[in-house]
Design an enzyme around this catalytic site. Structure first.
Site, short mmCIF file in Angstrom:
data_model
loop_
_atom_site.label_atom_id
_atom_site.label_comp_id
_atom_site.label_asym_id
_atom_site.label_seq_id
_atom_site.Cartn_x
_atom_site.Cartn_y
_atom_site.Cartn_z
N GLU A 42 -0.42 -9.46 3.57
CA GLU A 42 -0.31 -8.25 2.74
C GLU A 42 -0.62 -7.01 3.57
O GLU A 42 -1.50 -7.03 4.42
CB GLU A 42 -1.30 -8.34 1.57
CG GLU A 42 -1.29 -7.11 0.66
CD GLU A 42 -2.37 -7.17 -0.42
OE1 GLU A 42 -2.22 -6.45 -1.42
OE2 GLU A 42 -3.36 -7.92 -0.25
N LYS A 107 4.17 -5.39 -5.96
CA LYS A 107 2.99 -6.07 -6.49
C LYS A 107 2.75 -5.67 -7.94
O LYS A 107 2.64 -4.49 -8.27
CB LYS A 107 1.77 -5.70 -5.63
CG LYS A 107 0.49 -6.41 -6.02
CD LYS A 107 -0.63 -5.99 -5.05
CE LYS A 107 -1.95 -6.68 -5.36
NZ LYS A 107 -3.01 -6.25 -4.41
N CYS A 141 -1.30 -11.15 -3.30
CA CYS A 141 -2.76 -11.15 -3.44
C CYS A 141 -3.26 -11.33 -4.88
O CYS A 141 -3.28 -12.43 -5.39
CB CYS A 141 -3.32 -9.88 -2.80
SG CYS A 141 -5.07 -10.02 -2.32
#
Length: 256
Positions: A42, A107, A141
């Protein structure tokens, strides 16, 4: 292709220095050959900084860099980066194919404990890319903590999680990756960074590749920079799904 050769690059990141990070990955990628998918962590150009977008490279420059290495390695390659868009900053997972095809996934779940939701826009669309006969789901994540986002339909064979996941919560990382693999009957790969960032967070990596039973196929040494390689079998996955067809009993739902 029934076999997929997967590589994860568990590496330290230089804080807010995109060129230094790209040079580091250049050196690593120079020696990688005969892989199908290569995954970086990430925010691999900056580290997980809330002002990373202020130091972001243009998306075209990042894509050109990824395309260069995709062509050189003949692999699907990607990771997430902080980017500026006309609507605002995003934490975007880019996956680039040798022919220039690009998948963009922003994300969805922003890490509010770091104030990410104040600096970046949440993604609105779940994406799946098809590559060499495999269906691949990119995730970033904190998305890992929200199983509904990866659960609503059995439309992928491999989930890729890229992360800056601190060592303080390493147990959660390991447990949740295994849970996502087992409940979705899919391969799961988690590519995390190592080292320390300028906010005082320590990362020990724990990058791992799991099969649909949650069994470890490859695992990086904690705290060490590593190249993690595994070969995944689509035939093995399909045989397990047929032998243990739990998905037929899944509760159907729609994401609003």
């Amino acid at each position: 292709m029934s076999t997929l050769k997967l590589t994860l690059l568990q590496q330290p990141l230089v804080w807010l220095d995109a060129q230094a990070n790209l040079r580091h990955f250049d050196m690593l990628l120079e020696s990688i050959q005969q892989r199908d998918v290569i995954v970086l962590p990430e925010m691999f150009t900056t580290g997980f900084a809330m002002n990373a977008a202020e130091n972001a490279l243009p998306e075209t420059e990042v894509i050109d860099w990824l395309r260069h290495w995709s062509v050189r390695t003949d692999a699907l390659i990607g990771g997430s980066v902080a980017l500026n868009t006309p609507d605002g900053a995003v934490n975007r997972f880019l996956l680039v194919q040798p022919d220039g095809t690009i998948l963009r996934y922003d994300k969805r779940h922003l890490f509010r404990m770091a104030g990410e939701h104040h600096h970046y826009l949440a993604g609105k669309e779940r994406k799946v890319v098809e590559w060499r006969g495999w269906r691949i789901l990119p995730q970033v994540c904190y998305d890992l903590r929200f199983p509904v986002w990866s659960r609503n339909q059995q439309d992928y064979d491999l989930a890729l999680y890229v992360a800056n996941w601190p060592a303080a919560r390493a147990k959660h990382w390991q447990t949740l990756l295994a849970a996502r693999a087992i409940e979705n009957q899919a391969y799961v790969a988690g590519c995390n960074r190592v080292g320390d960032d300028d906010n005082g967070h320590h990362y020990q990596g724990n990058s791992v590749i799991l099969d649909a039973l949650g069994e470890i196929q490859a695992q990086a040494e904690p705290g060490q920079a590593a190249q993690l390689d595994a070969e995944l079998s689509l035939e093995t996955l399909q045989a397990y799904r047929e032998r243990f067809p739990a998905f037929h009993d899944t509760d159907k739902f729609l994401l609003l």
